[in-house]
Design an enzyme around this catalytic site. Structure first.
Site, mmCIF file in Angstrom:
data_model
loop_
_atom_site.group_PDB
_atom_site.id
_atom_site.type_symbol
_atom_site.label_atom_id
_atom_site.label_comp_id
_atom_site.label_asym_id
_atom_site.label_seq_id
_atom_site.Cartn_x
_atom_site.Cartn_y
_atom_site.Cartn_z
ATOM 1 N N GLU A 1 -6.684 -12.722 6.279
ATOM 2 C CA GLU A 1 -5.671 -12.064 7.119
ATOM 3 C C GLU A 1 -6.203 -12.152 8.554
ATOM 4 O O GLU A 1 -5.685 -12.904 9.366
ATOM 5 C CB GLU A 1 -5.476 -10.615 6.666
ATOM 6 C CG GLU A 1 -4.448 -9.837 7.479
ATOM 7 C CD GLU A 1 -4.380 -8.351 7.087
ATOM 8 O OE1 GLU A 1 -5.333 -7.832 6.476
ATOM 9 O OE2 GLU A 1 -3.360 -7.704 7.426
ATOM 10 N N HIS B 1 0.869 -1.183 0.000
ATOM 11 C CA HIS B 1 0.000 0.000 0.000
ATOM 12 C C HIS B 1 0.903 1.230 0.000
ATOM 13 O O HIS B 1 1.689 1.398 0.948
ATOM 14 C CB HIS B 1 -0.893 -0.005 1.243
ATOM 15 C CG HIS B 1 -1.700 -1.268 1.379
ATOM 16 N ND1 HIS B 1 -3.035 -1.326 1.065
ATOM 17 C CD2 HIS B 1 -1.350 -2.527 1.765
ATOM 18 C CE1 HIS B 1 -3.478 -2.560 1.280
ATOM 19 N NE2 HIS B 1 -2.477 -3.310 1.699
#
Ligand code: HPA
Ligand code: ZN
Length: 335
Positions: free
Chosen positions: A197, A16
């Site tokens: 996750e 990111h």
């Protein structure tokens, strides 16, 4: 092993851009834009990077984004990351940007894209790197808002390779975004999504079956469903795994417990990535080295992970062949 890993040509597929803002750059942008970020120094900000879970990270991460206002801020963020990972011998990077996080603050898509694009072009010219831009919807918001983000990005579609899904996973199931990803797919974009996750194996399965993703971001909790593990080994849908992120966000208690080696040995297309390198304690080489040491990855396994990255990249056949040749030449010389 260290020298071998450091010198190896690499591909990064899960990072990111907003998570690459180092405290030094964050403070510099805050000063430039006259914004009070509520921390006295770079060190006190860095000391706050002690996360209990994904949400506690996201809170501090979204707060930091307020320093990004102008095109050159987005440029500086992307350029810092690209220049830094070139030192790790990353030759191709696919970077995530979350337009909603900025649209909600009144920043235009043009401002963010022109800034990021400028850095990506510079990386090609000055660093010999190729890049791809993936726009990530934030799953804690509505699908309607994801559609708005897609519409706002459409004028710049030629700069985008794919769409993804990030943010708070648990309670925001993949299926919530089935329609918007169907639209992305119909428009010819590649699709990725964070799954498994903090969400369980059922989130991974739904991501594959309902969204039809080209890659799964993280995916490590697929391990809880042995049938799913067999299916992923069969389909070879790549997993963009980020071990230091999983450690920092307490997805695993110790790196020694991480699923990466087990999944690789079960035949899954596992790749190595850094996620949010500024917040999680490392860039690509740090991830490779820490994971190699904790899990006892062999040279052949390191090579296989890097090969999986090249195979999973959203690049044309020519660039894939080039990346593959550089990787194989490297290992041939390494002996
Ligand atoms: N998970 C979900 N969303 C994110 C992450 C992550 O690790 N990093 C930045 N946005
Ligand atoms: Zn991520």
């Amino acid at each position: 092993m260290r020298r071998l890993v450091e010198g190896m040509p690499k591909v990064e597929l899960h990072m990111h851009l907003e998570g690459s803002l180092e405290p030094e750059l964050l403070f510099a942008l805050a000063r430039r834009n006259d914004i009070d970020i509520g921390f006295a120094s770079e060190d006190s900000l860095r000391a706050a990077y002690d996360f209990a879970n994904l949400q506690s990270f996201l809170d501090i991460y979204y707060a930091g984004l307020r320093v990004l206002l102008h095109e050159r801020d987005f440029h500086d963020m992307a350029w810092s990351y690209l220049r830094r990972v070139r030192e790790d011998n990353v030759l191709h990077a696919e970077v995530f940007l979350a337009p909603q996080a900025h649209l909600r603050r009144g920043i235009s898509v043009r401002t963010m894209f022109d800034g990021v694009r400028g850095a990506m072009e510079r990386a090609r010219g000055e660093l010999g790197m190729t890049t791809g831009l993936i726009l990530v919807f934030q799953r804690q918001f509505s699908e309607e808002e994801a559609f708005e983000s897609l519409r706002a990005s459409e004028p710049f579609a030629d700069r985008v390779v794919g769409f993804g899904l990030g943010g708070a996973e648990v309670g925001n199931r993949p299926g919530k975004f089935a329609r918007v990803f169907a639209e992305c797919r119909a428009q010819g974009f590649r699709i990725v999504a964070h799954a498994g996750e903090e969400g369980g194996a059922d989130y991974v399965r739904e991501t594959v079956e309902v969204l039809g993703v080209d890659r799964i971001d993280h995916g490590v909790r697929c391990e809880e469903d042995p049938a799913l593990v067999r299916e992923l080994a069969e389909s070879r849908i790549p997993l963009t795994v980020c071990p230091l992120s999983n450690l920092k966000l307490k997805v695993v208690r110790r790196l020694e417990d991480h699923a990466m080696a087990r999944l690789l040995r079960a035949g899954l297309a596992v790749t190595m990535n850094s996620d949010d390198p500024s917040y999680f304690g490392g860039y690509m080489n740090d991830n490779y080295l820490a994971t190699q040491a904790a899990l006892g990855l062999t040279r052949e396994e390191i090579r296989e992970i890097a090969r999986n990255g090249v195979a999973a990249a959203f690049v044309d056949a020519r660039r894939r062949a080039e990346l593959s040749r550089m990787l194989e030449d490297y290992w041939a010389k390494a002996g």
